[in-house]
Motif scaffolding. Structure first.
Motif, short mmCIF file in Angstrom:
data_model
loop_
_atom_site.label_atom_id
_atom_site.label_comp_id
_atom_site.label_asym_id
_atom_site.label_seq_id
_atom_site.Cartn_x
_atom_site.Cartn_y
_atom_site.Cartn_z
N GLN A 92 16.22 3.79 -4.58
CA GLN A 92 15.09 4.70 -4.79
C GLN A 92 13.99 4.00 -5.57
OE1 GLN A 92 16.19 8.35 -6.80
NE2 GLN A 92 14.16 8.56 -7.69
N PRO A 93 12.77 3.99 -5.07
CA PRO A 93 11.69 3.32 -5.80
C PRO A 93 11.27 4.11 -7.03
CG PRO A 93 10.82 4.43 -3.86
CD PRO A 93 12.32 4.55 -3.79
N VAL A 94 10.76 3.39 -8.02
CA VAL A 94 10.16 4.03 -9.19
C VAL A 94 8.70 4.29 -8.82
CG1 VAL A 94 9.64 3.80 -11.64
CG2 VAL A 94 11.73 2.77 -10.70
N ARG A 95 8.26 5.52 -8.91
CA ARG A 95 6.95 5.89 -8.38
C ARG A 95 5.87 6.04 -9.45
NH1 ARG A 95 10.64 8.52 -4.88
NH2 ARG A 95 10.32 7.93 -2.70
N SER A 96 6.26 6.02 -10.70
CA SER A 96 5.28 6.22 -11.76
C SER A 96 5.15 4.97 -12.62
CB SER A 96 5.69 7.40 -12.64
OG SER A 96 4.83 7.52 -13.76
#
Length: 355
Positions: free
Chosen positions: A216-220
């Motif tokens: 899961q990518p880190v989006r922030s």
């Protein structure tokens, strides 16, 4: 401790696409090992690892087993679906899964899964998981048996080929035992039976069923806003005792893989290492105070990933930047089927406690 507030961009790096390993090394222990314990780094071969260990040390492995978690099928309406089982619910025919379809099916609807010539059914019970991001389904039979018969190896998204019989063997550790993971504990993929027999120190195990959230990518940019996925883990009393004995004799607890490290450090969040089964959503980033692990064997991780943050917390941010630059320059192979590195905990981050 962290000397500044890190953001997501601090964990980015440039990686030529051709360095992303699409196939495993010809021999498990024939992969490369970047000895990054201290500068300058040393380029080694993984089968050299026993010479870097001491009889007082303890290697802790994750004994989870990857299940054939990816399924293809159709809705009753005929539309195609792809399912990635995230979690088996013990003692039931139910699973939590990621589901991809042109239009999400509604609760109570049925889907057919498996190859066209042999299918089985599943009922959608509803949404579940963090922010209802998963689907709750009931299979028409034992999920583990159905996945073994009809499922596909859940290769990571950056591996571009369809799964093969070789992947069924090589995307699995030689000591895999407890089924439940949908991603391999990849640092352990470098160990074969011959290498295990040459280890000069004792071994212990934890079980952490790796979820798809590991990709899961880190989006922030603000890391405080990121919420980790939750994973099940179990820490046997024998492993707790082995860790205590290792530290008592002056040895190093060596986590084989970030999943082993997260299980051990999760089990010690209360101040002492405790046996038992639990869930962990532990987010390790610079500033984290390690309590158990002294050294780490790990693969190379995706840019801007939580695992890049973990290894930076463990070995030091600037040190990891230098090691990754060296690995790219020396054409190491990256990610799940790639090469490995050998790290020691930064001397500036002493263990908070001993068990």
């Amino acid at each position: 401790m962290a000397d500044r507030n890190y953001t997501l961009s601090d964990f980015d790096y440039a990686l030529p696409p051709e360095l992303i390993a699409q196939q495993p090394a010809a021999e498990r222990s024939g992969s490369r090992l970047l000895d990054g314990r201290r500068p300058p780094p040393v380029d080694r071969v993984f089968r050299e690892l026993p010479a870097l260990l001491d009889a007082r040390d303890l290697l802790v492995f994750n004994d989870t087993r990857v299940i054939k978690a990816r399924l293809f099928g159709n809705k009753d309406s005929g539309g195609s679906v792809e399912l990635l089982v995230e979690r088996l619910l013990p003692g039931t025919q139910e699973v939590w899964a990621h589901l991809r379809a042109s239009k999400s099916p509604k609760p109570g609807s049925r889907i057919r899964l498996g190859d066209a010539d042999e299918r089985f059914g599943a009922e959608l019970l509803g949404r579940c998981g963090p922010e209802d991001s998963l689907f709750h389904l009931r299979f028409d039979g034992d999920p583990l048996a159905l996945l073994e018969r009809h499922g596909h190896v859940p290769l990571p998204p950056y591996i571009t080929h369809a799964d093969t019989t070789e992947d069924a063997s090589r995307y699995q550790t030689v000591f895999a035992d407890k089924p439940g993971a949908v991603a391999a504990p990849t640092a352990s993929l470098h160990f074969d039976a011959a290498l295990l027999a040459r280890l000069p120190c004792p071994r212990a195990s934890v079980t952490l069923h790796v979820g798809a959230g590991t990709f899961q990518p880190v989006r922030s940019e603000n890391l405080d806003e990121h919420r980790m996925h939750s994973e099940c883990f179990e820490l046997p009393q024998a492993t707790v005792d082995a860790v205590a004995a290792c530290h008592a004799r002056g040895g190093r607890v060596v986590a084989v893989g970030t999943t082993s490290l997260r299980a051990l450090e999760s089990g010690a969040l209360g101040g002492t290492l405790q046996a038992g089964a639990a869930e962990t959503a532990l987010f390790i980033r610079p500033g984290f105070r390690f309590q158990v692990v002294d050294a780490l064997v790990t693969n190379f991780h995706l840019p801007k990933s939580t695992l890049m943050m973990l290894v930076s917390a463990f070995a030091g941010y600037e040190h990891m930047r230098a090691l990754y630059a060296h690995a790219v320059a020396q054409r190491y192979r990256f990610f799940s089927y790639g090469d490995a590195m050998w790290l020691e905990r930064s001397a500036s981050e002493p263990l908070k406690c001993r068990t």
